[in-house]
Enzyme design. Structure first.
Site, short mmCIF file in Angstrom:
data_model
loop_
_atom_site.label_atom_id
_atom_site.label_comp_id
_atom_site.label_asym_id
_atom_site.label_seq_id
_atom_site.Cartn_x
_atom_site.Cartn_y
_atom_site.Cartn_z
N GLY A 136 0.82 -1.21 0.00
CA GLY A 136 0.00 0.00 0.00
C GLY A 136 0.85 1.24 0.00
O GLY A 136 1.93 1.28 -0.59
N SER A 137 0.39 2.28 0.69
CA SER A 137 1.06 3.58 0.69
C SER A 137 2.54 3.48 1.04
O SER A 137 3.40 3.96 0.31
CB SER A 137 0.36 4.53 1.67
OG SER A 137 1.09 5.74 1.79
N HIS A 142 5.12 1.51 12.68
CA HIS A 142 4.34 2.14 13.73
C HIS A 142 4.34 1.18 14.90
O HIS A 142 4.30 -0.05 14.72
CB HIS A 142 2.91 2.42 13.25
CG HIS A 142 2.02 3.08 14.27
ND1 HIS A 142 2.48 4.05 15.14
CD2 HIS A 142 0.70 2.91 14.55
CE1 HIS A 142 1.47 4.46 15.90
NE2 HIS A 142 0.39 3.78 15.57
#
Length: 330
Positions: free
Chosen positions: A26-27, A108
């Protein structure tokens, strides 16, 4: 003073000969995988069975495998799927492929800090988190630069965890800009606080409160939209490039005076106390527990809140006005 690492602090050979599995495309995933590969590292992208991203991975010239296969063949595993899916993906597809001495990477700290993922004792656990969206991580790399990042070591089984983390950061271009040392706890708690109190929660509520105040006082919704939402980008851009003092030096004296004399009436002691309460809920794990339970309940509350928020008059006014702004692009 925070410790900051650069290219000169990094041994780029640390990851040579090791296979890196980037889980997700993804991003962040697409940027990490392509940057690492173009830095000369051995990369495979792990995707769920039937993922529509498989063709994108192949088009980028990268190897693709199922998540379980990628994890099983890798020495380094970077988890770049959404936070709410990481725990289940780790338990069902990644955990069994971990070998002693592997490194488990995150961008994260949520799942490690709140024990949604509990790795075995014989692997390194490292965070490398670029402070920018994936498109910018990719863009800056292609231009020969990098996006700053933070790095943290939660578990150092091999004695090389920091070096592995820095080599990974080098591979995505981050050490060109600077990599700041932190902890999983600090990154997670400050990230959640920023989202809730300011960047998302605080800003969106401030915009709506300003819009509602003007409309309820009889002003046109279109004019209220321009003053409370549209012009926000100008101010944010000025702060982004020049800091708060630099922004004040670039707006009118009237705006600067109103800022300095009235702003504290909006962000009052009561608001600051509420921010402390939000932080306490993050630090104690109360918010994390609520979010985990919300996902287990198929996001019933979140779905209702989305409908409610989308119905605010500001959204309809904004949609109409933005259609007039032909220069706006995604």
């Amino acid at each position: 003073m925070a410790k900051i690492y650069y290219d000169s602090d990094t041994d780029s050979e640390v990851l040579k000969g090791q296979k890196i599995a980037v889980i997700g495309f993804g991003s962040q995933g697409h940027a990490h995988a392509q940057n690492l590969a173009e830095s000369g590292l051995d990369v495979v992208v792990g995707l769920r069975e039937g993922s529509t991203s498989a063709e994108k991975v192949k088009a980028a010239g990268l190897a693709v495998a199922s998540i379980g296969e990628a994890a099983g063949m890798a020495d380094i595993i970077m988890m770049l799927v959404p936070d709410d899916r990481q725990g289940d993906i780790y338990k069902m597809e990644v955990r069994q492929g971990l070998k002693s001495g592997n490194a488990l990477f995150f961008a994260h700290g949520f799942n490690i800090h709140y024990n949604q993922i509990v790795p075995p004792d014989d692997v390194d656990v490292i965070m490398v988190a670029p402070k920018g969206p994936g498109v910018m991580v990719r863009k800056m790399y292609l231009e020969g630069g990098g996006v700053p990042a933070v790095i943290a070591v939660q578990q150092d089984y091999t004695g090389m965890a920091l070096h592995r983390g820095l080599a990974y950061a080098w591979g995505i271009g981050a050490t060109k800009a600077g990599v700041i040392e932190t902890t999983f706890a600090e990154e997670t708690e400050t990230d959640l606080f920023g989202e809730q109190a300011l960047l998302c929660g605080g800003v969106s509520e401030l915009i709506k409160a300003g819009f509602d105040t003007l409309v309820e006082a009889g002003y046109q919704p279109e004019v209220a939209y321009f003053e409370c939402l549209h012009e926000l980008k100008l101010i944010v851009d000025l702060i982004h490039y020049h800091g708060i003092s630099g922004m004040r030096a670039r707006v009118s004296d009237t705006a600067e005076y109103g800022d300095m004399t009235r702003g504290k009436r909006i962000i009052s002691p009561a608001v600051r106390q509420e921010m402390k309460q939000l932080l306490d809920e993050i630090q104690t794990g109360e918010f994390a527990t609520e979010w985990v339970l919300e996902n287990r309940a198929d996001r019933a509350s979140m779905t209702a809140l989305r409908r409610l928020e989308a119905a605010h008059p500001l959204e309809d006014v904004g949609k109409r006005l933005r259609s007039m702004m032909t220069w706006l692009e995604e």
